[in-house]
Design an enzyme around this catalytic site. Structure first.
Site, mmCIF file in Angstrom:
data_model
loop_
_atom_site.group_PDB
_atom_site.id
_atom_site.type_symbol
_atom_site.label_atom_id
_atom_site.label_comp_id
_atom_site.label_asym_id
_atom_site.label_seq_id
_atom_site.Cartn_x
_atom_site.Cartn_y
_atom_site.Cartn_z
ATOM 1 N N ASP A 30 0.850 -1.191 0.000
ATOM 2 C CA ASP A 30 0.000 0.000 0.000
ATOM 3 C C ASP A 30 0.891 1.249 0.000
ATOM 4 O OD1 ASP A 30 -3.209 0.544 0.990
ATOM 5 O OD2 ASP A 30 -1.798 2.220 1.071
ATOM 6 N N ILE A 31 0.500 2.230 -0.784
ATOM 7 C CA ILE A 31 1.324 3.433 -0.939
ATOM 8 C C ILE A 31 1.281 4.311 0.317
ATOM 9 C CG2 ILE A 31 -0.397 4.996 -1.957
ATOM 10 C CD1 ILE A 31 1.751 5.574 -4.164
ATOM 11 N N ASN A 86 -12.795 -2.928 2.670
ATOM 12 C CA ASN A 86 -13.756 -1.827 2.660
ATOM 13 C C ASN A 86 -14.684 -2.011 1.468
ATOM 14 O OD1 ASN A 86 -12.604 -0.505 4.903
ATOM 15 N ND2 ASN A 86 -11.051 0.441 3.609
ATOM 16 N N GLY A 92 -16.068 3.017 3.444
ATOM 17 C CA GLY A 92 -14.745 3.628 3.371
ATOM 18 C C GLY A 92 -13.929 3.232 2.155
ATOM 19 N N GLN A 93 -14.574 2.587 1.181
ATOM 20 C CA GLN A 93 -13.822 2.187 -0.017
ATOM 21 C C GLN A 93 -13.516 3.413 -0.880
ATOM 22 O OE1 GLN A 93 -15.733 -0.842 -2.413
ATOM 23 N NE2 GLN A 93 -13.920 -1.136 -3.693
ATOM 24 N N HIS A 99 -10.172 -5.229 -3.127
ATOM 25 C CA HIS A 99 -8.851 -5.516 -2.576
ATOM 26 C C HIS A 99 -8.979 -5.904 -1.110
ATOM 27 C CE1 HIS A 99 -9.723 -1.192 -2.425
ATOM 28 N NE2 HIS A 99 -9.125 -1.187 -1.244
ATOM 29 N N HIS A 101 -6.943 -5.622 2.288
ATOM 30 C CA HIS A 101 -5.804 -5.054 3.005
ATOM 31 C C HIS A 101 -5.268 -6.123 3.954
ATOM 32 C CE1 HIS A 101 -6.703 -0.635 2.328
ATOM 33 N NE2 HIS A 101 -7.893 -1.137 2.063
HETATM 34 P P1 AMP Z 1 -9.722 1.522 0.225
HETATM 35 O O1 AMP Z 1 -10.000 2.716 1.074
HETATM 36 O O2 AMP Z 1 -10.046 0.218 0.919
HETATM 37 O O3 AMP Z 1 -10.346 1.631 -1.157
HETATM 38 O O4 AMP Z 1 -8.158 1.484 0.079
HETATM 39 C C1 AMP Z 1 -7.459 1.905 -1.057
HETATM 40 C C2 AMP Z 1 -6.004 1.802 -0.687
HETATM 41 O O5 AMP Z 1 -5.255 1.931 -1.878
HETATM 42 C C3 AMP Z 1 -5.511 2.901 0.262
HETATM 43 O O6 AMP Z 1 -4.996 2.300 1.451
HETATM 44 C C4 AMP Z 1 -4.435 3.612 -0.553
HETATM 45 O O7 AMP Z 1 -3.334 4.013 0.235
HETATM 46 C C5 AMP Z 1 -4.047 2.551 -1.559
HETATM 47 N N1 AMP Z 1 -3.491 3.079 -2.794
HETATM 48 C C6 AMP Z 1 -3.961 4.098 -3.562
HETATM 49 N N2 AMP Z 1 -3.182 4.281 -4.642
HETATM 50 C C7 AMP Z 1 -2.194 3.354 -4.568
HETATM 51 C C8 AMP Z 1 -1.074 3.035 -5.390
HETATM 52 N N3 AMP Z 1 -0.807 3.706 -6.529
HETATM 53 N N4 AMP Z 1 -0.267 2.023 -5.000
HETATM 54 C C9 AMP Z 1 -0.518 1.356 -3.865
HETATM 55 N N5 AMP Z 1 -1.564 1.584 -3.061
HETATM 56 C C10 AMP Z 1 -2.390 2.590 -3.388
#
Ligand code: AMP
Ligand code: ZN
Length: 112
Positions: A30-31, A86, A92-93, A99, A101
């Protein structure tokens, strides 16, 4: 889905810190990690959310879930880890490509 961030990662158009890949699944860091280790497990095929899954996705979801402990161990989370999915804006998605986490390490994570 040409406008989907995670589809672009699958296509190699956006770089990622790859944790695992096979023909159906990709996992990457995760970024914006909220634990020492925090990675995401996604299907390569676009599915918007858990709420969009049908019984036909059962094998794929099971495979993704079973990858979590294996990859968590490989990332050094021997003492355990958290999983989080999420679903929908109310859940909170933020990225609408399903995906899981997987995160942990450092101080015990009490909540997400
Ligand atoms: P969600 O809130 O469950 O949709 O989580 C989306 C997740 O994607 C968040 O934790 C972000 O930090 C992560 N995210 C967004 N862009 C990237 C990216 N380019 N590479 C890796 N993770 C990312
Ligand atoms: Zn997608």
């Amino acid at each position: 889905m040409s406008d989907c961030l995670f589809c672009k990662i699958v296509a190699g158009e956006i770089p990622c810190g790859k944790v695992y890949e096979d023909d159906e699944v990709l996992a990457f860091h995760d970024i914006h990690p909220f634990a020492r280790v925090h990675f995401l497990i996604i299907p390569k095929a676009h599915v918007a959310s858990l709420a969009d899954c049908t019984t036909g996705h059962g094998m794929l979801l099971g495979k993704m879930l079973l990858l979590a402990p294996r990859l968590a161990r490989e990332q050094g989370l021997d003492a355990g880890f958290k999983t989080l999915i999420n679903t929908g804006r109310g859940g909170g998605q933020e990225v609408f490509h399903i995906h899981i986490h997987v995160f942990g390490g450092g101080d015990p994570v009490k909540r997400s």
